[in-house]
Design a protein around this motif. Structure first.
Motif: not given
Ligand code: E4P
Length: 218
Positions: A209-217
């Motif tokens: 969920s933290d990674w999703e917040g970053l919005g990158r691939a």
């Protein structure tokens, strides 16, 4: 410590073997009765041999020595990885000695005491299978018996491998490791219980969920 899968369920064996989680397989007549379906038992053993490159225990069902030896030779001829399982009876120990003298690997099963394990080692068993859970079921301490066998084999230099059997939960597996079992054979359920931990699951959920917040691939 090696891990064997204690089942005759081909789908479960395929799943664990593909993930390279197991070093071998143990079966017994009850497991065959549960999973063989329309297949002949020898077909099941052959299929397991195709799925797993490691020892596969296949049990005799004769109760006299001659019958056990005949069945054992037939089973051993199926594939080089087959280990012949014989019960810890007088006939079974005699069969173990004969098979062992013929360089056929054996697994002496239904062991419930260290003195039984001594006789199996003297009969040339490749593996001894103490049934930890079934001892616990009747109010004994299965792990203590496993530890006694380890001490006995180390003291007298027997090279029979201790295959901790009838393990019912992850704690059994940990304790078998601690007392120095060479192998633990696990039902599929216990194998998958080993990999789960609530902190792993919640930790991964947070990372994602933290990674999703970053919005990158990546
Ligand atoms: C071992 O080889 C046996 O197949 C097995 O571990 C017995 O387990 P159970 O007591 O759960 O039936």
């Amino acid at each position: 410590m090696k891990i064997f899968l204690d089942t005759a369920d081909l789908d479960e064996i395929r799943r664990a073997a593909e993930a390279r989680l197991i070093d071998g397989v143990t079966t017994n007549p009850s497991l065959l009765a549960k999973s063989a379906g329309d297949r002949e038992p020898v077909e099941v053993f052959m299929e397991i041999s195709r799925l797993v490159d490691g020892p596969i225990s296949a049990e005799v069902v004769a109760t006299d020595t001659e019958g056990m030896v005949t069945e054992g030779e037939k089973l051993a001829a199926l594939h080089e990885n087959i280990v012949v399982k014989v019960p810890l009876t007088e006939a079974g120990l005699r069969a173990c000695r004969t098979l062992s003298d013929r360089e056929i690997r054996t697994n002496v099963t239904l062991c419930f005491s260290a003195v039984q394990a001594l006789l199996a080692a003297k009969a040339g068993a490749t593996y001894i299978s103490p049934f930890v859970g079934r001892l616990d079921d009747v109010g004994h301490d299965g792990m203590e018996v496993l530890a006694e066998i380890r001490d006995l084999y180390d003291t007298y230099g027997y090279d029979t491998e201790i295959l901790a059997a009838s393990l019912r939960h992850p704690r059994h597996v940990l304790e078998a490791m601690k007392v120095g079992a060479d192998v633990a054979t696990l039902p599929p359920k216990v194998l998958y219980q080993l990999m789960h931990h609530p902190l792993t699951e919640s930790g991964l959920a947070t990372f994602l969920s933290d990674w999703e917040g970053l919005g990158r691939a990546l």
